[in-house]
Scaffold this motif. Structure first.
Motif, PDB file in Angstrom:
ATOM      1  N   SER A  58      90.785  30.916  55.207  1.00 55.63           N
ATOM      2  CA  SER A  58      91.099  31.766  55.318  1.00 55.63           C
ATOM      3  C   SER A  58      89.673  32.697  54.837  1.00 55.63           C
ATOM      4  N   ALA A  59      88.644  31.499  53.832  1.00 51.32           N
ATOM      5  CA  ALA A  59      87.666  31.347  53.104  1.00 51.32           C
ATOM      6  C   ALA A  59      86.905  31.864  54.395  1.00 51.32           C
ATOM      7  N   GLY A  60      86.854  30.928  55.382  1.00 49.52           N
ATOM      8  CA  GLY A  60      85.937  30.814  56.500  1.00 49.52           C
ATOM      9  C   GLY A  60      85.380  31.431  57.356  1.00 49.52           C
ATOM     10  N   LEU A  61      87.409  32.320  57.697  1.00 51.09           N
ATOM     11  CA  LEU A  61      87.286  34.018  58.818  1.00 51.09           C
ATOM     12  C   LEU A  61      86.158  34.638  57.820  1.00 51.09           C
ATOM     13  N   GLY A  62      87.208  34.849  56.369  1.00 46.50           N
ATOM     14  CA  GLY A  62      86.310  36.021  55.511  1.00 46.50           C
ATOM     15  C   GLY A  62      85.282  35.948  55.646  1.00 46.50           C
ATOM     16  N   LEU A  63      84.313  35.224  55.325  1.00 43.53           N
ATOM     17  CA  LEU A  63      82.877  35.301  55.834  1.00 43.53           C
ATOM     18  C   LEU A  63      82.350  35.251  56.931  1.00 43.53           C
ATOM     19  N   SER A  64      83.087  34.962  58.115  1.00 48.23           N
ATOM     20  CA  SER A  64      82.903  35.115  59.872  1.00 48.23           C
ATOM     21  C   SER A  64      82.498  36.554  60.231  1.00 48.23           C
ATOM     22  N   VAL A  65      84.011  37.543  59.094  1.00 44.89           N
ATOM     23  CA  VAL A  65      83.422  39.045  58.971  1.00 44.89           C
ATOM     24  C   VAL A  65      82.415  39.605  58.000  1.00 44.89           C
ATOM     25  N   LEU A  66      82.634  38.989  57.110  1.00 44.66           N
ATOM     26  CA  LEU A  66      80.757  39.091  56.477  1.00 44.66           C
ATOM     27  C   LEU A  66      80.061  39.514  57.135  1.00 44.66           C
ATOM     28  N   LEU A  67      79.689  37.841  58.374  1.00 42.92           N
ATOM     29  CA  LEU A  67      78.403  37.941  58.978  1.00 42.92           C
ATOM     30  C   LEU A  67      78.434  38.471  60.088  1.00 42.92           C
ATOM     31  N   GLY A  68      79.925  39.600  60.712  1.00 50.33           N
ATOM     32  CA  GLY A  68      79.472  40.632  61.707  1.00 50.33           C
ATOM     33  C   GLY A  68      79.776  39.052  62.634  1.00 50.33           C
ATOM     34  N   GLN A  69      80.177  38.093  62.821  1.00 50.54           N
ATOM     35  CA  GLN A  69      80.539  37.002  64.082  1.00 50.54           C
ATOM     36  C   GLN A  69      81.831  37.416  64.523  1.00 50.54           C
ATOM     37  N   ARG A  70      83.522  37.554  63.875  1.00 49.44           N
ATOM     38  CA  ARG A  70      83.909  38.463  64.702  1.00 49.44           C
ATOM     39  C   ARG A  70      84.728  39.879  63.427  1.00 49.44           C
ATOM     40  N   THR A  71      85.393  40.965  64.439  1.00 48.65           N
ATOM     41  CA  THR A  71      86.181  42.341  63.883  1.00 48.65           C
ATOM     42  C   THR A  71      87.738  41.097  62.629  1.00 48.65           C
ATOM     43  N   ALA A  72      87.798  42.078  61.440  1.00 46.55           N
ATOM     44  CA  ALA A  72      88.971  41.795  60.847  1.00 46.55           C
ATOM     45  C   ALA A  72      89.697  41.748  61.565  1.00 46.55           C
ATOM     46  N   ASP A  73      90.557  42.700  62.466  1.00 49.05           N
ATOM     47  CA  ASP A  73      91.553  42.300  63.656  1.00 49.05           C
ATOM     48  C   ASP A  73      91.787  41.031  64.046  1.00 49.05           C
ATOM     49  N   ASP A  74      89.924  40.652  64.741  1.00 43.29           N
ATOM     50  CA  ASP A  74      89.663  39.355  65.118  1.00 43.29           C
ATOM     51  C   ASP A  74      90.356  38.451  64.477  1.00 43.29           C
ATOM     52  N   ALA A  75      90.051  37.724  63.168  1.00 46.55           N
ATOM     53  CA  ALA A  75      90.126  36.668  62.063  1.00 46.55           C
ATOM     54  C   ALA A  75      91.562  36.706  61.253  1.00 46.55           C
ATOM     55  N   ALA A  76      92.243  37.949  61.270  1.00 50.43           N
ATOM     56  CA  ALA A  76      93.895  37.993  61.474  1.00 50.43           C
ATOM     57  C   ALA A  76      94.813  37.504  62.342  1.00 50.43           C
ATOM     58  N   ALA A  77      93.838  37.604  64.000  1.00 46.67           N
ATOM     59  CA  ALA A  77      94.726  36.720  64.850  1.00 46.67           C
ATOM     60  C   ALA A  77      94.502  35.820  64.841  1.00 46.67           C
ATOM     61  N   VAL A  78      93.982  35.295  64.777  1.00 50.53           N
ATOM     62  CA  VAL A  78      93.634  33.644  64.281  1.00 50.53           C
ATOM     63  C   VAL A  78      94.413  32.871  63.197  1.00 50.53           C
TER      64      VAL A  78
END
Length: 210
Positions: free
Chosen positions: A169-189
């Motif tokens: 979850s922390a890694g996904l949150g960081l990836s959203v902050l960096l614009g690597q993926r959207t919040a919806d994409d992170a939630a799907a993962v």
């Protein structure tokens, strides 16, 4: 008759200005003057409530802790008292995904505080930075409950799985902050991973990221 001053409201207004400055320009850019400008008040007024920049930083850290706790509790309440452990776990972990301005500010500034605490003794001892340990304990309890209910493999190590969930979850949150993926994409993962942990297809707490 002179207008009564709500000092707590004024302190909160100043602290919120600090968080906005930190979110837009970085924690390193925070000064008494930048906070005063952001709050639309004088530097003297900021100094009236906070003698030093360190006091101001610590006050902002405390405010972040309170708001984070409130948001997590709101998600758990929204999940409902009858929600299975998987739904509760999902609701809590989704709070690590920046989905709105407030949560983006929280995660961005918290990350900066965490990095700064490595070299700043005044921040290193703050209770807020121990929050991940508390969250780990909470997740262990939920996973243990899920094992007892037969919702997940009873042979899993609940402690190790909790550590993995927090890291994901922390890694996904960081990836959203960096614009690597959207919040919806992170939630799907995140939900994909939970689906493997809870193969029974237990109902989730929510269907969309809020």
């Amino acid at each position: 008759m002179p207008k009564l001053v709500d000092h707590e409201e004024r302190r909160a207004h100043i602290i919120d200005a600090l968080l906005r400055v930190a979110a837009s320009d970085g924690l390193h850019a925070v000064t008494m003057r930048s906070v005063a400008t952001g709050a639309g008040v004088s530097v003297r007024l900021v100094q009236y409530y906070f003698d030093t920049k360190e006091q101001l930083l610590l006050a902002a850290l405390g405010r972040l802790a309170v708001r984070m706790g409130e948001r997590v509790r709101d998600r758990v309440r929204a999940a409902g008292s009858s929600t299975a452990p998987r739904g509760i776990v999902e609701a809590v972990l989704l709070e690590a995904v920046p989905t709105d301005d407030e949560s983006r500010t929280f995660h961005l500034v918290y990350t900066e505080y965490a990095v700064l605490s490595v070299t700043d003794p005044a921040l290193a001892g703050q209770a807020f930075l121990a929050a991940p340990n508390e969250m780990e304990g909470f997740l262990v309890a939920q996973l243990t409950a899920a094992q007892r209910a037969g919702d997940t493999d009873p042979q899993l190590d609940a402690r190790q799985e909790a550590v993995v969930l927090l890291a994901v979850s922390a890694g996904l949150g960081l990836s959203v902050l960096l614009g690597q993926r959207t919040a919806d994409d992170a939630a799907a993962v995140l939900r994909y991973h939970l689906g493997r942990l809870f193969p029974g297809g237990v109902k989730s707490a929510s269907t969309t990221v809020r």
